[in-house]
Design a protein around this motif. Structure first.
Motif, PDB file in Angstrom:
ATOM      1  N   GLY A  91       0.812  -1.218   0.000  1.00  0.00           N
ATOM      2  CA  GLY A  91       0.000   0.000   0.000  1.00  0.00           C
ATOM      3  C   GLY A  91       0.837   1.257   0.000  1.00  0.00           C
ATOM      4  N   VAL A  92       1.977   1.182   0.683  1.00  0.00           N
ATOM      5  CA  VAL A  92       2.898   2.322   0.701  1.00  0.00           C
ATOM      6  C   VAL A  92       3.380   2.632  -0.715  1.00  0.00           C
ATOM      7  N   ALA A  93       3.600   1.596  -1.506  1.00  0.00           N
ATOM      8  CA  ALA A  93       4.030   1.786  -2.897  1.00  0.00           C
ATOM      9  C   ALA A  93       2.874   2.269  -3.771  1.00  0.00           C
ATOM     10  N   GLY A  94       1.657   1.888  -3.417  1.00  0.00           N
ATOM     11  CA  GLY A  94       0.497   2.263  -4.227  1.00  0.00           C
ATOM     12  C   GLY A  94       0.095   3.721  -4.097  1.00  0.00           C
ATOM     13  N   PHE A  95       0.360   4.312  -2.949  1.00  0.00           N
ATOM     14  CA  PHE A  95      -0.050   5.701  -2.725  1.00  0.00           C
ATOM     15  C   PHE A  95       0.557   6.671  -3.733  1.00  0.00           C
ATOM     16  N   PRO A  96       1.885   6.695  -3.926  1.00  0.00           N
ATOM     17  CA  PRO A  96       2.433   7.665  -4.888  1.00  0.00           C
ATOM     18  C   PRO A  96       1.968   7.407  -6.321  1.00  0.00           C
ATOM     19  N   PHE A  97       1.705   6.148  -6.641  1.00  0.00           N
ATOM     20  CA  PHE A  97       1.192   5.838  -7.978  1.00  0.00           C
ATOM     21  C   PHE A  97      -0.172   6.500  -8.164  1.00  0.00           C
ATOM     22  N   ALA A  98      -1.057   6.323  -7.183  1.00  0.00           N
ATOM     23  CA  ALA A  98      -2.412   6.879  -7.296  1.00  0.00           C
ATOM     24  C   ALA A  98      -2.402   8.405  -7.279  1.00  0.00           C
ATOM     25  N   VAL A  99      -1.634   8.984  -6.358  1.00  0.00           N
ATOM     26  CA  VAL A  99      -1.683  10.436  -6.185  1.00  0.00           C
ATOM     27  C   VAL A  99      -0.862  11.171  -7.236  1.00  0.00           C
ATOM     28  N   PHE A 100       0.362  10.720  -7.484  1.00  0.00           N
ATOM     29  CA  PHE A 100       1.241  11.472  -8.380  1.00  0.00           C
ATOM     30  C   PHE A 100       1.161  11.025  -9.835  1.00  0.00           C
ATOM     31  N   ARG A 101       1.021   9.734 -10.092  1.00  0.00           N
ATOM     32  CA  ARG A 101       0.924   9.273 -11.480  1.00  0.00           C
ATOM     33  C   ARG A 101      -0.473   9.534 -12.027  1.00  0.00           C
ATOM     34  N   LYS A 102      -1.487   9.119 -11.257  1.00  0.00           N
ATOM     35  CA  LYS A 102      -2.869   9.253 -11.723  1.00  0.00           C
ATOM     36  C   LYS A 102      -3.528  10.568 -11.290  1.00  0.00           C
ATOM     37  N   ARG A 103      -2.892  11.251 -10.324  1.00  0.00           N
ATOM     38  CA  ARG A 103      -3.436  12.498  -9.773  1.00  0.00           C
ATOM     39  C   ARG A 103      -4.851  12.298  -9.240  1.00  0.00           C
ATOM     40  N   ARG A 104      -5.011  11.202  -8.538  1.00  0.00           N
ATOM     41  CA  ARG A 104      -6.303  10.827  -7.953  1.00  0.00           C
ATOM     42  C   ARG A 104      -6.233  10.995  -6.441  1.00  0.00           C
ATOM     43  N   LEU A 105      -6.628  12.148  -5.977  1.00  0.00           N
ATOM     44  CA  LEU A 105      -6.617  12.428  -4.542  1.00  0.00           C
ATOM     45  C   LEU A 105      -7.605  11.539  -3.795  1.00  0.00           C
ATOM     46  N   ASP A 106      -8.720  11.198  -4.448  1.00  0.00           N
ATOM     47  CA  ASP A 106      -9.693  10.303  -3.819  1.00  0.00           C
ATOM     48  C   ASP A 106      -9.114   8.904  -3.639  1.00  0.00           C
ATOM     49  N   ALA A 107      -8.392   8.425  -4.626  1.00  0.00           N
ATOM     50  CA  ALA A 107      -7.761   7.106  -4.511  1.00  0.00           C
ATOM     51  C   ALA A 107      -6.672   7.126  -3.438  1.00  0.00           C
ATOM     52  N   GLY A 108      -5.952   8.240  -3.345  1.00  0.00           N
ATOM     53  CA  GLY A 108      -4.949   8.372  -2.293  1.00  0.00           C
ATOM     54  C   GLY A 108      -5.582   8.299  -0.912  1.00  0.00           C
ATOM     55  N   LEU A 109      -6.737   8.937  -0.748  1.00  0.00           N
ATOM     56  CA  LEU A 109      -7.451   8.877   0.520  1.00  0.00           C
ATOM     57  C   LEU A 109      -7.923   7.453   0.803  1.00  0.00           C
ATOM     58  N   ALA A 110      -8.439   6.787  -0.215  1.00  0.00           N
ATOM     59  CA  ALA A 110      -8.892   5.404  -0.036  1.00  0.00           C
ATOM     60  C   ALA A 110      -7.731   4.496   0.364  1.00  0.00           C
ATOM     61  N   ILE A 111      -6.580   4.695  -0.229  1.00  0.00           N
ATOM     62  CA  ILE A 111      -5.402   3.898   0.126  1.00  0.00           C
ATOM     63  C   ILE A 111      -5.009   4.175   1.572  1.00  0.00           C
ATOM     64  N   CYS A 112      -5.015   5.447   1.967  1.00  0.00           N
ATOM     65  CA  CYS A 112      -4.679   5.792   3.357  1.00  0.00           C
ATOM     66  C   CYS A 112      -5.627   5.115   4.342  1.00  0.00           C
ATOM     67  N   ILE A 113      -6.915   5.175   4.065  1.00  0.00           N
ATOM     68  CA  ILE A 113      -7.902   4.548   4.951  1.00  0.00           C
ATOM     69  C   ILE A 113      -7.692   3.038   4.979  1.00  0.00           C
ATOM     70  N   GLY A 114      -7.490   2.453   3.803  1.00  0.00           N
ATOM     71  CA  GLY A 114      -7.237   1.011   3.740  1.00  0.00           C
ATOM     72  C   GLY A 114      -5.987   0.616   4.507  1.00  0.00           C
ATOM     73  N   LEU A 115      -4.963   1.458   4.435  1.00  0.00           N
ATOM     74  CA  LEU A 115      -3.729   1.172   5.162  1.00  0.00           C
ATOM     75  C   LEU A 115      -3.919   1.265   6.674  1.00  0.00           C
ATOM     76  N   VAL A 116      -4.735   2.200   7.140  1.00  0.00           N
ATOM     77  CA  VAL A 116      -5.003   2.282   8.580  1.00  0.00           C
ATOM     78  C   VAL A 116      -5.684   0.995   9.051  1.00  0.00           C
ATOM     79  N   VAL A 117      -6.678   0.552   8.305  1.00  0.00           N
ATOM     80  CA  VAL A 117      -7.393  -0.670   8.673  1.00  0.00           C
ATOM     81  C   VAL A 117      -6.454  -1.878   8.627  1.00  0.00           C
TER      82      VAL A 117
END
Length: 158
Positions: A91-117
């Motif tokens: 998940g740590v690797a997935g965050f920069p892909f979603a936020v910086f490559r895809k520029r998907r702030l919503d996906a970045g938030l979803a990854i963060c929430i998923g990582l907390v769980v």
């Protein structure tokens, strides 16, 4: 496995995921830097140098936790703890892909929430295998919880 191999495997997994996340992320490209710089971020968002220091520490603790789990006696609980640990690392690797490559702030938030769980589940499961391995993951969980608040504000404001 031997201690050296376990240490190398845990370390390579954590730092390899970070490297992979940076490689698939155009965070250092000019247009991405400009885009990220112009996002409306909350005042409690840490400055860039803080991220480097914090993630170096967190990666080291995650690698140490993974090492301890690898060294634990083989069992279903150990396999589950290692699986949850690995999902956190991925998940740590997935965050920069979603936020910086895809520029998907919503996906970045979803990854963060998923990582907390997942991180919480990883701590609870690791505690049944190696209490120290579980404790080593607590700073990661705390940082992720903070990251959810930062990422939610960035997403909401933009």
């Amino acid at each position: 496995m031997g201690r050296i191999i376990d240490a190398a495997l845990a370390t390579a997994t954590v730092f390899g995921a970070q490297y992979f996340g940076r490689e698939v992320s155009p965070a250092e490209e000019g247009s991405t830097r400009r885009w990220f710089h112009h996002l409306n971020k909350p005042a409690f968002s840490p400055p860039a140098p803080v991220y480097a220091v914090v993630w170096t520490l967190l990666d080291g603790l995650l690698a140490w936790s993974g090492y301890r789990l690898l060294r634990a006696e083989s069992s279903f609980k150990r396999t589950l703890a290692l699986s949850l640990w690995a999902i956190c690392v991925a998940g740590v690797a997935g965050f920069p892909f979603a936020v910086f490559r895809k520029r998907r702030l919503d996906a970045g938030l979803a990854i963060c929430i998923g990582l907390v769980v997942t991180s919480g589940a990883s701590i609870c499961t690791a505690k049944k295998v190696d209490r120290c391995a579980a404790k080593l993951q607590i700073p990661f969980f705390v940082w992720l919880t903070f990251a959810v608040f930062v990422q939610e504000e960035v997403w909401r404001r933009n």
